[in-house]
Design a protein around this motif. Sequence first.
Motif, PDB file in Angstrom:
ATOM      1  N   GLU A  60      20.117  13.966 -14.647  1.00  0.00           N
ATOM      2  CA  GLU A  60      20.912  15.113 -14.215  1.00  0.00           C
ATOM      3  C   GLU A  60      21.647  15.750 -15.401  1.00  0.00           C
ATOM      4  O   GLU A  60      21.767  16.965 -15.485  1.00  0.00           O
TER       5      GLU A  60
ATOM      6  N   GLN B 197      19.170  17.801 -17.336  1.00  0.00           N
ATOM      7  CA  GLN B 197      18.827  19.037 -16.648  1.00  0.00           C
ATOM      8  C   GLN B 197      19.983  20.031 -16.627  1.00  0.00           C
ATOM      9  O   GLN B 197      19.801  21.218 -16.875  1.00  0.00           O
ATOM     10  N   LYS B 198      21.175  19.551 -16.342  1.00  0.00           N
ATOM     11  CA  LYS B 198      22.331  20.424 -16.197  1.00  0.00           C
ATOM     12  C   LYS B 198      22.904  20.873 -17.541  1.00  0.00           C
ATOM     13  O   LYS B 198      23.376  21.997 -17.672  1.00  0.00           O
TER      14      LYS B 198
ATOM     15  N   PRO C 273      21.292  20.544 -21.046  1.00  0.00           N
ATOM     16  CA  PRO C 273      20.313  20.136 -22.055  1.00  0.00           C
ATOM     17  C   PRO C 273      20.835  20.236 -23.486  1.00  0.00           C
ATOM     18  O   PRO C 273      20.462  19.429 -24.335  1.00  0.00           O
TER      19      PRO C 273
END
Length: 78
Positions: free
Chosen positions: A6, A9-10, A12
């Motif tokens: 996460e 993704q949130k 990078p």
Amino acid sequence: GLLWGEIEQKYPEHALPWREQHPDFVIPGGESRRQLMDRGVCALRAIRERNLEQVAVVAHGGVLCAALKGLLEIPVER
């Protein structure tokens, strides 16, 4: 409070400094390793100052590790 996937993704652009464990790097909404250490040390010192005969400390392993490193004066970078 995020899983590693996460975080990648949130945030990078923040994944590499976090993975490299920079002591003053902060993911938005989080705290740095140095801040974690300081918070843990303050908490353990506050408990000690109460002069209790017995105490149980329950916390996340990261908080305990950081606090103990701080109390033992182990640099946050290690």
